[in-house]
Scaffold this active site. Structure first.
Site, PDB file in Angstrom:
ATOM      1  N   GLY A   1       0.766  -1.189  -0.070  1.00 18.42           N
ATOM      2  CA  GLY A   1       0.015   0.002   0.012  1.00 18.42           C
ATOM      3  C   GLY A   1       0.804   1.309  -0.104  1.00 18.42           C
ATOM      4  O   GLY A   1       1.782   1.213  -0.806  1.00 18.42           O
TER       5      GLY A   1
ATOM      6  N   ASP B   1       6.732  -7.180  15.032  1.00 17.90           N
ATOM      7  CA  ASP B   1       5.515  -6.210  15.289  1.00 17.90           C
ATOM      8  C   ASP B   1       5.816  -4.833  15.939  1.00 17.90           C
ATOM      9  O   ASP B   1       6.611  -4.617  16.829  1.00 17.90           O
ATOM     10  CB  ASP B   1       5.048  -7.009  16.624  1.00 17.90           C
ATOM     11  CG  ASP B   1       3.845  -5.980  17.281  1.00 17.90           C
ATOM     12  OD1 ASP B   1       3.287  -5.053  16.514  1.00 17.90           O
ATOM     13  OD2 ASP B   1       3.497  -6.055  18.378  1.00 17.90           O
ATOM     14  N   ALA B   2       5.901  -3.946  14.962  1.00 20.50           N
ATOM     15  CA  ALA B   2       6.152  -2.570  15.175  1.00 20.50           C
ATOM     16  C   ALA B   2       5.487  -1.709  16.192  1.00 20.50           C
ATOM     17  O   ALA B   2       6.204  -0.857  16.680  1.00 20.50           O
ATOM     18  CB  ALA B   2       5.611  -1.704  13.781  1.00 20.50           C
TER      19      ALA B   2
ATOM     20  N   LEU C   1       1.409   2.349   9.241  1.00 23.68           N
ATOM     21  CA  LEU C   1       0.728   1.052   9.681  1.00 23.68           C
ATOM     22  C   LEU C   1      -0.699   1.070   9.626  1.00 23.68           C
ATOM     23  O   LEU C   1      -1.460   2.150   9.823  1.00 23.68           O
ATOM     24  CB  LEU C   1       1.037   0.878  11.038  1.00 23.68           C
ATOM     25  CG  LEU C   1       2.315   0.594  11.441  1.00 23.68           C
ATOM     26  CD1 LEU C   1       2.179   0.186  13.275  1.00 23.68           C
ATOM     27  CD2 LEU C   1       3.036  -0.606  10.768  1.00 23.68           C
TER      28      LEU C   1
ATOM     29  N   TYR D   1     -16.574   6.390   8.122  1.00 25.37           N
ATOM     30  CA  TYR D   1     -15.348   6.739   8.018  1.00 25.37           C
ATOM     31  C   TYR D   1     -14.831   8.217   8.914  1.00 25.37           C
ATOM     32  O   TYR D   1     -14.682   7.959  10.072  1.00 25.37           O
ATOM     33  CB  TYR D   1     -14.597   6.990   6.568  1.00 25.37           C
ATOM     34  CG  TYR D   1     -13.131   6.772   6.777  1.00 25.37           C
ATOM     35  CD1 TYR D   1     -12.384   5.397   6.501  1.00 25.37           C
ATOM     36  CD2 TYR D   1     -12.038   7.686   7.437  1.00 25.37           C
ATOM     37  CE1 TYR D   1     -11.179   5.545   6.696  1.00 25.37           C
ATOM     38  CE2 TYR D   1     -10.880   7.533   7.464  1.00 25.37           C
ATOM     39  CZ  TYR D   1     -10.159   6.369   7.245  1.00 25.37           C
ATOM     40  OH  TYR D   1      -9.025   6.185   7.346  1.00 25.37           O
TER      41      TYR D   1
ATOM     42  N   THR E   1      -6.533  -1.064  -1.205  1.00 24.27           N
ATOM     43  CA  THR E   1      -5.319  -1.666  -0.442  1.00 24.27           C
ATOM     44  C   THR E   1      -5.964  -2.734   0.366  1.00 24.27           C
ATOM     45  O   THR E   1      -7.216  -2.909   0.312  1.00 24.27           O
ATOM     46  CB  THR E   1      -4.292  -0.680   0.490  1.00 24.27           C
ATOM     47  OG1 THR E   1      -5.496  -0.179   1.426  1.00 24.27           O
ATOM     48  CG2 THR E   1      -4.205   0.765  -0.524  1.00 24.27           C
TER      49      THR E   1
HETATM   50  P1  NAD Z   1      -1.974  -1.691   4.004  1.00 31.65           P
HETATM   51  O1  NAD Z   1      -2.652  -2.705   4.719  1.00 31.65           O
HETATM   52  O2  NAD Z   1      -1.487  -1.926   2.558  1.00 31.65           O
HETATM   53  O3  NAD Z   1      -0.540  -1.483   4.734  1.00 31.65           O
HETATM   54  C1  NAD Z   1      -0.399  -1.665   6.227  1.00 31.65           C
HETATM   55  C2  NAD Z   1       1.216  -1.905   6.409  1.00 31.65           C
HETATM   56  O4  NAD Z   1       1.304  -2.122   7.813  1.00 31.65           O
HETATM   57  C3  NAD Z   1       1.765  -3.139   6.004  1.00 31.65           C
HETATM   58  O5  NAD Z   1       3.253  -3.009   5.422  1.00 31.65           O
HETATM   59  C4  NAD Z   1       1.870  -4.154   6.907  1.00 31.65           C
HETATM   60  O6  NAD Z   1       2.807  -5.210   6.888  1.00 31.65           O
HETATM   61  C5  NAD Z   1       2.065  -3.123   8.145  1.00 31.65           C
HETATM   62  N1  NAD Z   1       1.701  -3.611   9.553  1.00 31.65           N
HETATM   63  C6  NAD Z   1       0.302  -3.859   9.914  1.00 31.65           C
HETATM   64  N2  NAD Z   1       0.468  -4.530  11.385  1.00 31.65           N
HETATM   65  C7  NAD Z   1       1.703  -4.453  11.483  1.00 31.65           C
HETATM   66  C8  NAD Z   1       2.586  -4.359  12.918  1.00 31.65           C
HETATM   67  N3  NAD Z   1       1.977  -4.935  13.975  1.00 31.65           N
HETATM   68  N4  NAD Z   1       3.883  -4.230  12.983  1.00 31.65           N
HETATM   69  C9  NAD Z   1       4.334  -4.071  11.505  1.00 31.65           C
HETATM   70  N5  NAD Z   1       4.044  -3.900  10.607  1.00 31.65           N
HETATM   71  C10 NAD Z   1       2.659  -3.855  10.522  1.00 31.65           C
HETATM   72  O7  NAD Z   1      -2.694  -0.307   4.264  1.00 31.65           O
HETATM   73  P2  NAD Z   1      -2.680   1.174   3.830  1.00 31.65           P
HETATM   74  O8  NAD Z   1      -3.875   1.256   3.072  1.00 31.65           O
HETATM   75  O9  NAD Z   1      -1.517   1.365   2.649  1.00 31.65           O
HETATM   76  O10 NAD Z   1      -2.562   2.006   4.904  1.00 31.65           O
HETATM   77  C11 NAD Z   1      -1.755   2.605   5.355  1.00 31.65           C
HETATM   78  C12 NAD Z   1      -2.079   3.898   5.877  1.00 31.65           C
HETATM   79  O11 NAD Z   1      -2.743   4.974   4.950  1.00 31.65           O
HETATM   80  C13 NAD Z   1      -2.961   3.796   7.139  1.00 31.65           C
HETATM   81  O12 NAD Z   1      -2.700   4.836   7.965  1.00 31.65           O
HETATM   82  C14 NAD Z   1      -4.148   4.189   6.215  1.00 31.65           C
HETATM   83  O13 NAD Z   1      -5.348   4.662   7.236  1.00 31.65           O
HETATM   84  C15 NAD Z   1      -3.957   5.230   5.372  1.00 31.65           C
HETATM   85  N6  NAD Z   1      -4.673   5.568   4.351  1.00 31.65           N
HETATM   86  C16 NAD Z   1      -5.273   4.680   3.388  1.00 31.65           C
HETATM   87  C17 NAD Z   1      -5.975   4.848   2.405  1.00 31.65           C
HETATM   88  C18 NAD Z   1      -6.620   3.978   1.490  1.00 31.65           C
HETATM   89  O14 NAD Z   1      -7.534   4.036   0.707  1.00 31.65           O
HETATM   90  N7  NAD Z   1      -5.963   2.790   1.522  1.00 31.65           N
HETATM   91  C19 NAD Z   1      -6.436   6.531   2.169  1.00 31.65           C
HETATM   92  C20 NAD Z   1      -5.718   7.241   3.046  1.00 31.65           C
HETATM   93  C21 NAD Z   1      -4.947   6.865   4.257  1.00 31.65           C
END
Ligand code: NAD
Length: 400
Positions: free
Chosen positions: A52, A111-112, A139, A235, A275
């Site tokens: 993502g 685990d981050a 995350l 949301y 994502t």
């Molecule tokens: P994603 O699921 O693609 O990525 C999540 C990441 O977090 C991965 O790298 C995963 O391995 C890591 N992760 C999860 N739990 C973990 C842990 N305990 N320890 C270490 N790593 C861990 O998600 P994304 O959609 O890219 O979301 C990332 C951010 O972007 C979030 O804050 C989300 O709210 C924000 N966001 C997403 C969107 C959307 O439409 N997808 C839009 C705006 C903002």
């Protein structure tokens, strides 16, 4: 092994190593095609770097700015006859590409949220880089074990105050149905804030500052979403929105802590995109399908890589103007939120049903974006060929 998609609800339980590598290579090509990012940071830590927005951030920093990168994520390696997760294969491909380009890349799987992971990463920064000058926090997790109390906290995606009924997409069949979501109780709200709010971002920056590994002028960014009113009950005004308010609270606190170093903390509001995290949110996949159709027709559609490239190149570095909004957030959701785009999506939202969805929504785009997250449907990949699903990530030690 021959790997095909196996979809269970909103997740795909298989991932294709070669397809994931192609997906990463395509993202690298987007960034390289736009040329170098002047003034980009040189030592970047990305927390949540394997899929993502975080993966695209790591790629933009490395291949747009020639940055050394450290990535942290929670993924599963494959075994001889069982697929690993997409984020595992993405990172393996990223590291191979970085190495070929002469760029430092080191990754940590675990685990981050834990103190142990923070200590391990800080030790690596000290040993290899001295300091970092940019920290991306990306995350998205359904749960967090609190490092101080040991409590396992769970996040929920629910409205607050009253139940909420709206249209919803069955992403498997393309049927437009209705979903009703019951409102969250106080404990669910608090737990969601603890998982997806700003406390862990603060803990990371505090630990990095305390260890003296934050360089002068460091910028740190966490990601958020706002979206249009039709998604607000689930949301912005729901449990996840409360967590994002807490991320903004943390941003203000971190901004003050970084100021003596000439640094800055930001929240960047990004576009709604397919994502692994967003496909789990009710209502949002239908909105995304309508949005993609409008933005593709307009020529303003972006994926995570174009979004993150634009954030680095046009908001944070390159002599750029961050163009903060009235409360100081970076807005790369600007094209999504353009009134003309939102008017069309809103008009179509009111009339969309199973019969006209094929015409009003970009279902094919939604599904192909979803499959690409797991390395399926990429051009030039022979999906009939045998592939090694047990590949390693060069910098991550194999577990015995
Ligand atoms: P994603 O699921 O693609 O990525 C999540 C990441 O977090 C991965 O790298 C995963 O391995 C890591 N992760 C999860 N739990 C973990 C842990 N305990 N320890 C270490 N790593 C861990 O998600 P994304 O959609 O890219 O979301 C990332 C951010 O972007 C979030 O804050 C989300 O709210 C924000 N966001 C997403 C969107 C959307 O439409 N997808 C839009 C705006 C903002």
């Amino acid at each position: 092994m021959i790997v095909a998609p196996k979809i269970r609800g909103f997740i795909c339980t298989t991932a294709h190593p070669t397809g994931c590598a192609k997906h990463v290579a395509e993202q690298i090509a987007v960034v390289k095609g736009r040329g170098p990012i002047a003034g980009a940071p040189k030592k970047v830590l990305v927390i949540g770097s394997s899929t993502g927005y975080g993966l695209s951030s790591r790629i933009a920093a490395a291949f747009g700015g020639n940055a050394a990168t450290i990535g942290v994520f929670f993924e599963k390696p494959g075994e001889a006859d069982r697929c690993g997760t997409a984020g595992w294969y993405n990172t393996a491909a990223f590291e191979n590409e970085a190495k070929a380009a002469g760029l430092y890349a080191r990754s940590f799987n675990g685990d981050a949220f834990s103190d142990a992971m923070k200590a391990e990463v800080i030790a690596a920064i000290k040993a290899d880089l001295g300091q970092v000058d940019c920290v991306i926090y990306s995350l998205a997790s359904p749960r967090r074990t609190h490092p101080k109390t040991g409590e396992v906290l769970k996040s929920v995606l629910k409205p607050i105050g009253q139940s909420y009924t709206n249209k919803n997409l069955n992403t498997g069949t393309g049927a437009v149905t209705e979903v009703t979501l019951e409102s969250a109780n106080e404990d669910e709200i608090a737990q969601t804030v603890a998982v997806m709010g700003g406390e862990d971002w603060e803990m990371w920056i505090d630990a990095l500052l305390e260890a003296g590994v934050v360089a002068e002028g460091t910028q740190t960014v966490a990601y958020s979403y706002i979206g249009p009113e039709l998604t607000w009950p689930i949301y912005k005004n729901g449990t996840i929105g409360r967590a994002k308010e807490d991320v903004e609270r943390a941003q203000r606190a971190l901004d003050a802590k970084l100021a003596p170093l000439g640094g800055k903390a930001w929240v960047s509001v990004n576009k709604a995109l397919v994502t692994q995290a967003s496909s789990a949110i009710p209502v949002v996949p239908l909105y995304i399908s309508l949005l993609y159709k409008v933005m593709k027709a307009e020529g303003t559609h972006e994926d995570t890589i174009e979004q993150m490239d634009r954030m680095f190149r046009e908001r944070l570095y390159n002599g750029a103007n961050p163009q903060p909004d009235e409360v100081g957030r970076i807005r790369v959701d600007d094209w999504e939120m353009a009134p003309a785009v939102q008017k069309l999506v809103d008009d179509r939202w009111k009339i969309v049903n199973t019969e006209n969805f094929g015409e009003l929504g970009d279902f094919e785009g939604y599904q192909s974006s979803f499959l690409r997250l797991f390395g399926f449907g990429l051009s030039g990949v022979d999906y009939g060929a045998d592939v090694d699903v047990g590949i390693g990530i060069p910098s991550v030690p194999a577990v015995a």
